[in-house]
Scaffold this active site. Sequence first.
Site, PDB file in Angstrom:
ATOM      1  N   GLU A  43      12.839 -93.508 -59.263  1.00 37.91           N
ATOM      2  CA  GLU A  43      11.901 -93.079 -58.230  1.00 37.91           C
ATOM      3  C   GLU A  43      10.452 -93.349 -58.595  1.00 37.91           C
ATOM      4  O   GLU A  43      10.094 -93.472 -59.766  1.00 37.91           O
ATOM      5  CB  GLU A  43      12.083 -91.579 -57.969  1.00 37.91           C
ATOM      6  CG  GLU A  43      11.827 -90.737 -59.210  1.00 37.91           C
ATOM      7  CD  GLU A  43      11.601 -89.279 -58.871  1.00 37.91           C
ATOM      8  OE1 GLU A  43      12.564 -88.525 -58.942  1.00 37.91           O
ATOM      9  OE2 GLU A  43      10.458 -88.904 -58.553  1.00 37.91           O
ATOM     10  N   GLN A  60       7.797 -89.980 -51.958  1.00 40.98           N
ATOM     11  CA  GLN A  60       8.724 -90.188 -53.071  1.00 40.98           C
ATOM     12  C   GLN A  60       9.699 -91.290 -52.670  1.00 40.98           C
ATOM     13  O   GLN A  60      10.485 -91.113 -51.740  1.00 40.98           O
ATOM     14  CB  GLN A  60       9.493 -88.896 -53.355  1.00 40.98           C
ATOM     15  CG  GLN A  60      10.460 -88.994 -54.511  1.00 40.98           C
ATOM     16  CD  GLN A  60      11.267 -87.718 -54.648  1.00 40.98           C
ATOM     17  OE1 GLN A  60      11.909 -87.283 -53.691  1.00 40.98           O
ATOM     18  NE2 GLN A  60      11.224 -87.109 -55.807  1.00 40.98           N
ATOM     19  N   HIS A  84      14.573 -86.840 -47.036  1.00 39.23           N
ATOM     20  CA  HIS A  84      14.377 -85.395 -47.060  1.00 39.23           C
ATOM     21  C   HIS A  84      12.895 -85.045 -46.976  1.00 39.23           C
ATOM     22  O   HIS A  84      12.030 -85.891 -47.214  1.00 39.23           O
ATOM     23  CB  HIS A  84      15.006 -84.763 -48.313  1.00 39.23           C
ATOM     24  CG  HIS A  84      14.395 -85.178 -49.615  1.00 39.23           C
ATOM     25  ND1 HIS A  84      14.840 -86.253 -50.357  1.00 39.23           N
ATOM     26  CD2 HIS A  84      13.356 -84.666 -50.323  1.00 39.23           C
ATOM     27  CE1 HIS A  84      14.120 -86.363 -51.459  1.00 39.23           C
ATOM     28  NE2 HIS A  84      13.192 -85.406 -51.460  1.00 39.23           N
ATOM     29  N   GLU A 134      13.985 -79.697 -49.267  1.00 40.46           N
ATOM     30  CA  GLU A 134      13.908 -79.379 -50.696  1.00 40.46           C
ATOM     31  C   GLU A 134      12.801 -78.360 -50.925  1.00 40.46           C
ATOM     32  O   GLU A 134      11.756 -78.421 -50.274  1.00 40.46           O
ATOM     33  CB  GLU A 134      13.612 -80.677 -51.471  1.00 40.46           C
ATOM     34  CG  GLU A 134      13.528 -80.519 -52.974  1.00 40.46           C
ATOM     35  CD  GLU A 134      13.210 -81.848 -53.676  1.00 40.46           C
ATOM     36  OE1 GLU A 134      13.312 -82.922 -53.034  1.00 40.46           O
ATOM     37  OE2 GLU A 134      12.835 -81.800 -54.849  1.00 40.46           O
TER      38      GLU A 134
HETATM   39  C1  MC0 Z   1      23.774 -86.116 -45.409  1.00 44.96           C
HETATM   40  N1  MC0 Z   1      23.539 -85.628 -44.174  1.00 44.96           N
HETATM   41  C2  MC0 Z   1      22.231 -85.605 -43.960  1.00 44.96           C
HETATM   42  C3  MC0 Z   1      21.634 -86.106 -45.142  1.00 44.96           C
HETATM   43  N2  MC0 Z   1      22.631 -86.408 -46.018  1.00 44.96           N
HETATM   44  N3  MC0 Z   1      21.513 -85.213 -42.901  1.00 44.96           N
HETATM   45  C4  MC0 Z   1      20.166 -85.317 -43.002  1.00 44.96           C
HETATM   46  N4  MC0 Z   1      19.543 -85.805 -44.095  1.00 44.96           N
HETATM   47  C5  MC0 Z   1      20.230 -86.190 -45.178  1.00 44.96           C
HETATM   48  N5  MC0 Z   1      19.605 -86.658 -46.245  1.00 44.96           N
HETATM   49  C6  MC0 Z   1      24.552 -85.203 -43.198  1.00 44.96           C
HETATM   50  C7  MC0 Z   1      25.526 -86.334 -42.904  1.00 44.96           C
HETATM   51  O1  MC0 Z   1      25.048 -87.155 -41.873  1.00 44.96           O
HETATM   52  C8  MC0 Z   1      26.767 -85.582 -42.504  1.00 44.96           C
HETATM   53  O2  MC0 Z   1      26.676 -85.178 -41.164  1.00 44.96           O
HETATM   54  C9  MC0 Z   1      26.726 -84.340 -43.379  1.00 44.96           C
HETATM   55  O3  MC0 Z   1      25.337 -84.168 -43.765  1.00 44.96           O
HETATM   56  C10 MC0 Z   1      27.557 -84.497 -44.639  1.00 44.96           C
HETATM   57  O4  MC0 Z   1      27.139 -85.695 -45.243  1.00 44.96           O
HETATM   58  P1  MC0 Z   1      27.959 -86.554 -46.285  1.00 44.96           P
HETATM   59  O5  MC0 Z   1      27.486 -87.945 -46.210  1.00 44.96           O
HETATM   60  O6  MC0 Z   1      29.427 -86.268 -46.164  1.00 44.96           O
HETATM   61  O7  MC0 Z   1      27.397 -86.063 -47.627  1.00 44.96           O
HETATM   62  P2  MC0 Z   1      27.767 -84.869 -48.556  1.00 44.96           P
HETATM   63  O8  MC0 Z   1      28.174 -83.632 -47.816  1.00 44.96           O
HETATM   64  O9  MC0 Z   1      28.662 -85.406 -49.625  1.00 44.96           O
HETATM   65  O10 MC0 Z   1      26.332 -84.619 -49.181  1.00 44.96           O
HETATM   66  C11 MC0 Z   1      25.231 -84.266 -48.402  1.00 44.96           C
HETATM   67  C12 MC0 Z   1      24.334 -83.404 -49.284  1.00 44.96           C
HETATM   68  C13 MC0 Z   1      24.033 -84.244 -50.563  1.00 44.96           C
HETATM   69  C14 MC0 Z   1      23.048 -83.060 -48.500  1.00 44.96           C
HETATM   70  C15 MC0 Z   1      25.065 -82.098 -49.660  1.00 44.96           C
HETATM   71  O11 MC0 Z   1      23.369 -85.460 -50.189  1.00 44.96           O
HETATM   72  C16 MC0 Z   1      23.213 -83.517 -51.588  1.00 44.96           C
HETATM   73  O12 MC0 Z   1      23.753 -82.770 -52.391  1.00 44.96           O
HETATM   74  N6  MC0 Z   1      21.888 -83.726 -51.584  1.00 44.96           N
HETATM   75  C17 MC0 Z   1      20.985 -83.034 -52.530  1.00 44.96           C
HETATM   76  C18 MC0 Z   1      20.612 -83.908 -53.711  1.00 44.96           C
HETATM   77  C19 MC0 Z   1      19.919 -85.193 -53.297  1.00 44.96           C
HETATM   78  O13 MC0 Z   1      19.856 -85.569 -52.131  1.00 44.96           O
HETATM   79  N7  MC0 Z   1      19.405 -85.926 -54.331  1.00 44.96           N
HETATM   80  C20 MC0 Z   1      18.679 -87.198 -54.148  1.00 44.96           C
HETATM   81  C21 MC0 Z   1      17.219 -86.958 -54.194  1.00 44.96           C
HETATM   82  P3  MC0 Z   1      27.886 -85.352 -40.150  1.00 44.96           P
HETATM   83  O14 MC0 Z   1      27.340 -84.865 -38.844  1.00 44.96           O
HETATM   84  O15 MC0 Z   1      28.227 -86.804 -40.194  1.00 44.96           O
HETATM   85  O16 MC0 Z   1      28.956 -84.448 -40.719  1.00 44.96           O
HETATM   86  S1  MC0 Z   1      16.710 -86.460 -55.804  1.00 44.96           S
HETATM   87  C22 MC0 Z   1      15.195 -85.748 -55.598  1.00 44.96           C
HETATM   88  O17 MC0 Z   1      14.707 -85.731 -54.518  1.00 44.96           O
HETATM   89  C23 MC0 Z   1      14.547 -85.164 -56.868  1.00 44.96           C
HETATM   90  C24 MC0 Z   1      14.402 -86.245 -57.905  1.00 44.96           C
HETATM   91  C25 MC0 Z   1      13.171 -84.535 -56.607  1.00 44.96           C
HETATM   92  O18 MC0 Z   1      12.676 -84.528 -55.470  1.00 44.96           O
HETATM   93  O19 MC0 Z   1      12.563 -84.012 -57.571  1.00 44.96           O
END
Ligand code: MC0
Length: 142
Positions: A43, A60, A84, A134
């Site tokens: 990043e 970011q 996000h 977040e």
């Molecule tokens: C998934 N969905 C989203 C989305 N990601 N909606 C809006 N924005 C997003 N970014 C929706 C999908 O379209 C789907 O909707 C539903 O959520 C489930 O998605 P999935 O593709 O099956 O994904 P999951 O459930 O495996 O995971 C989604 C989840 C995951 C948000 C729980 O991405 C997660 O744990 N994110 C948190 C960590 C992260 O994103 N890290 C990267 C940035 P439908 O309607 O189709 O069911 S790291 C970061 O940012 C750090 C370094 C920092 O800031 O300091």
Amino acid sequence: MITRVDHIGIACRDLAASIAFYQRTYGFEVFHQEVNEQQGVREAMLRINGTDDGGATYLQLLEPIREDSPIAKFLESHGEGVHHVAFGTADVRAETAAVTETGVRALYPEPRHGTFGSQINFLHPKDCQGILTELVQSPVHE
Ligand code: MC0
């Protein structure tokens, strides 16, 4: 209490190309770069402005380093774009507790490591008007 927008997270396939776009178009400069192995991202933080609470506002840019990371999954289903929105707070534990009291799900039981050694948690997009949200506590508050 939320005190500022900390950053907007943007998923990209090619971090260098994305940095070049923001430099060329708006004149934003890279303030910091790192790899977060836990989150599976490489990043860059592009600083937009400063505030007086120990934090600032950034774009970011997030490039996946693993195929099973959230950013890789997001790029596959949504393509490049806003991933996000992050809000700044002086106390991520207290803010997470306050928000979950309203019925919104936090993704982690305890804060995790974020950029610059910040403490972070995420709120589920399905509970937040479709936006992965977040919460960020800057290191100055630890
Ligand atoms: C998934 N969905 C989203 C989305 N990601 N909606 C809006 N924005 C997003 N970014 C929706 C999908 O379209 C789907 O909707 C539903 O959520 C489930 O998605 P999935 O593709 O099956 O994904 P999951 O459930 O495996 O995971 C989604 C989840 C995951 C948000 C729980 O991405 C997660 O744990 N994110 C948190 C960590 C992260 O994103 N890290 C990267 C940035 P439908 O309607 O189709 O069911 S790291 C970061 O940012 C750090 C370094 C920092 O800031 O300091």
